[in-house]
Motif scaffolding. Structure first.
Motif: not given
Length: 308
Positions: A201-209, A215-218
């Motif tokens: 969930a944290v990775k998803a928020k960071l990717a959006r920010a 689909g691309q991950q930090v």
């Protein structure tokens, strides 16, 4: 009725997939071990293993029986353990695990308190990420673990006690080039970010920010389950540290680490919880350790995020 000893032979063969190694594991000769497996198959009237090159593999029927055998052996071990604890009437030793952030923020105080109260009790603590700790829990090497619980699989065999949250930020050393003013998350990411295993969930928020494509991950510059190592790297380089405030509070108080002032920083946190096996009665000492950790967790305030 099949004996538990023979069921243990069945599980051993399923684990190592080789007659000679399984026989050695249960301290039998290979002929005696083979007779035990054959006897189970004869009693049930079904083939449990297929012989393949280099060993064996369970048949579909074998997978079904092995799953039930594991459950029966687990219950038998729990019964024996509970009877021993009841008969002896003592606290007993305990072993448990901790993820990186609870190890840094909860355990120092909790372990000190437990040592003061119960100086004759033995405690063993394993620090790792939740995936490795879950495997240790399932194999009964530890009684419980405390970690961020958001990525745990849905499993009726697991019991989770929520402890609360800890606010999550990015931190830099006082002499960092970004220390003087606000910046963007992309600016911070350009210096490389160090963190423990990051929840999905944290990775998803960071990717959006960061404005990454769907689909691309930090990508982290450094991933490590030891907060002390991450802090050391952040204090000696321009690497940006992703951590809970509670885990670096001493560095913040000393002025050696500063929270990055990031425009549009998403609100992030760690969700702590105690994870145990639902049908396994915890030892008296495990109960006291869990209660102590929960008390310490309740005293770790979730700070209000600074103004962006």
């Amino acid at each position: 009725m099949m004996e538990l000893r023979r069921l243990a032979h069945l599980v051993a063969l399923a684990d190592v997939r080789h007659f000679a190694r399984a026989a050695e594991q249960v301290h039998l000769s290979q002929p005696a071990f083979s007779r035990s497996i054959q006897s189970i198959e004869n009693d049930l009237g079904i083939r449990l293993f297929d012989r393949v090159v280099g060993g064996v593999q369970p048949t579909p029927a074998g997978e079904f029986v092995i799953k039930r055998a594991r459950a029966l052996l687990f219950d038998a071990r729990c019964l024996q353990r509970d009877v021993d604890l009841y008969r002896d009437g003592h606290l007993g030793d305990t072993a448990f695990g901790a993820g990186p952030f609870p190890a840094a923020t909860l355990l120092p105080k909790a372990l000190s308190e437990l040592r003061r109260r119960y100086p004759r009790v033995g405690l063993r603590v394993e620090e790792s990420n939740w995936q490795q700790l879950l495997e240790r829990l399932r194999t009964e090497h530890i009684e419980f673990f405390v970690a961020d619980v958001r990525d745990l699989p849905e499993d009726a065999a697991l019991e989770i006690r929520v402890l609360g949250t800890q606010h999550f930020d990015l931190y830099i050393r006082a002499s960092h080039p970004l220390a003087a003013s606000q910046c963007t998350l992309a600016d911070a990411w350009g210096y490389g970010v160090a963190a423990a295993k990051v929840p999905i969930a944290v990775k998803a928020k960071l990717a959006r920010a960061l404005g990454l494509p769907a689909g691309q991950q930090v990508v982290l510059a450094l991933e490590c389950d030891d907060i002390a190592i991450l802090r050391s790297v952040a204090l000696s380089t321009d690497t940006v540290l992703a951590a809970t405030q509670a885990s670096v509070q001493a560095d913040i108080d000393a002025g050696s680490l500063l929270p990055l002032r990031i425009r549009g920083w998403p609100s992030l946190h760690s969700e702590m919880g105690v994870v145990s096996l639902r049908n396994r009665t915890p030892s008296p000492m495990a109960k006291k350790a869990i209660a102590c950790i929960a008390q310490v967790a309740s005293e770790v305030d979730t700070p209000v995020p600074y103004a962006q």
